[in-house]
Design an enzyme around this catalytic site. Sequence first.
Site, mmCIF file in Angstrom:
data_model
loop_
_atom_site.group_PDB
_atom_site.id
_atom_site.type_symbol
_atom_site.label_atom_id
_atom_site.label_comp_id
_atom_site.label_asym_id
_atom_site.label_seq_id
_atom_site.Cartn_x
_atom_site.Cartn_y
_atom_site.Cartn_z
ATOM 1 N N HIS A 1 -3.611 7.651 6.318
ATOM 2 C CA HIS A 1 -3.782 6.372 5.625
ATOM 3 C C HIS A 1 -5.163 5.821 5.972
ATOM 4 O O HIS A 1 -5.872 5.352 5.085
ATOM 5 C CB HIS A 1 -2.677 5.408 6.038
ATOM 6 C CG HIS A 1 -2.644 4.153 5.230
ATOM 7 N ND1 HIS A 1 -2.460 4.157 3.856
ATOM 8 C CD2 HIS A 1 -2.783 2.845 5.587
ATOM 9 C CE1 HIS A 1 -2.480 2.916 3.406
ATOM 10 N NE2 HIS A 1 -2.676 2.100 4.434
ATOM 11 N N CYS B 1 0.796 -1.233 0.000
ATOM 12 C CA CYS B 1 0.000 0.000 0.000
ATOM 13 C C CYS B 1 0.826 1.279 0.000
ATOM 14 O O CYS B 1 0.257 2.376 0.003
ATOM 15 C CB CYS B 1 -0.973 -0.023 1.175
ATOM 16 S SG CYS B 1 -1.971 -1.521 1.203
ATOM 17 N N PHE C 1 1.905 -3.333 4.552
ATOM 18 C CA PHE C 1 2.376 -4.592 5.116
ATOM 19 C C PHE C 1 3.904 -4.588 5.225
ATOM 20 O O PHE C 1 4.596 -3.975 4.417
ATOM 21 C CB PHE C 1 1.956 -5.765 4.226
ATOM 22 C CG PHE C 1 0.509 -6.154 4.344
ATOM 23 C CD1 PHE C 1 -0.331 -5.563 5.271
ATOM 24 C CD2 PHE C 1 -0.020 -7.124 3.517
ATOM 25 C CE1 PHE C 1 -1.655 -5.930 5.390
ATOM 26 C CE2 PHE C 1 -1.357 -7.510 3.606
ATOM 27 C CZ PHE C 1 -2.168 -6.909 4.548
ATOM 28 N N HIS D 1 -9.811 1.681 -0.345
ATOM 29 C CA HIS D 1 -8.366 1.514 -0.221
ATOM 30 C C HIS D 1 -7.862 0.992 -1.556
ATOM 31 O O HIS D 1 -8.099 -0.165 -1.917
ATOM 32 C CB HIS D 1 -8.046 0.543 0.912
ATOM 33 C CG HIS D 1 -6.595 0.451 1.244
ATOM 34 N ND1 HIS D 1 -5.610 1.056 0.483
ATOM 35 C CD2 HIS D 1 -5.933 -0.174 2.256
ATOM 36 C CE1 HIS D 1 -4.431 0.810 1.016
ATOM 37 N NE2 HIS D 1 -4.609 0.062 2.093
#
Length: 386
Positions: A277, A152, A373, A311
């Site tokens: 985020h 991401c 991640f 997202h």
Amino acid sequence: MTVYVEALSLVNALGEDDAILANLAEGRAPGMEGPLVRTVDGFEAPFGRVTIDLPDTNPPSSRNNRLLRACWNLRKTEFESRLKDFEDERIAVVLGTSTSGSQEFSDWWKARKFGSEMPPFAGEWQEMGAPSRDFASFVGAKGPAYTIATACTSSARAIISAARLLEAGLADAVIAGGADTFADMPLNGFHALGVLAGERTRPLTDHRPGITIGEGAGLMLLTRRPSAVKLSGWGESSDGHHMSSPEPEGRGAEAAVRGALSRAGLTPDDIVYVNLHGTGTGQNDASELAAMNRVFGGRTAMSSTKTYTGHTLGAAGVTDAGLLVLGLMHGGLKLPAQFSEGQTPDETLPLSGVLREPALIAPGPVMSMNLAFGGSNTALIFEPTS
């Protein structure tokens, strides 16, 4: 050396380009109004779709590659006008993705297994390098061309890498950004982790159902040539806390923020808005706000816009930052309140600064946060030049 944003094209569930600002101000996301998507075990979830038509390609190509071409075509005249002064060999392409052509492989595999008509598929579509390779060929850029895949933070890191190419003198213009489109793999993966929302994501609320996935693309033309918006600072860190969970205190996120402020020569009080985020999971929201509270002390306006875009995974960096750049290009960013009717803020979080009412963010230094991640963290700061 200063890096400037000369042109921008953006498409996601909010719409495309200038329509995005109007829809965001109204809290309306047309791409969120479509049918639900379904996991392998039948769980249904909303999805943020791109609603524009994508161009056909010959030979056929992945949806990611076609979405990037569509994004370019929205501003093709402006991009080409600004690039005409640069040699093709001095124009670089750096893109981010996390899905590439994985859905095309999934569709091909299922058709092969169940004996249905085989869809078009080529193995190179699912290579992570495919988007930049295809796009550079499409636009005629002959400088460095590569793809970054750090989940991401992918397209945020692509923007940072573009700035470094310009600083190092390895390119005179860089087309940076990224794209991700619907894919079974992340949909089922997030569901397996227990964080896929069965309703629209509600970041920072006391009932956070989890992530709403979306698709989108964005392209920024970055150069050393002065323009209305500059990329004044960036920070990145890799805390390596866990493969899929954020470090609880947000230390890596904090390091990225402080690095961006230092590079920009700004203090926390100089930032007028932070686009968080803010994925709407319990762990992400708590760790991110812990970091923001230590840096900004609740004095800076902030919110998450993922209720409206979803997202967008590898495209999240350019999606979230692109909203800020659009606002700077148009004299301000009108944002809805973080908590819509019927939503209750999670008062266990440090919510000082979070927008509880609609707000107009006047042009000034703005920051976009992305976390991923594996403990990958980025912060980007953009400013108007006048």
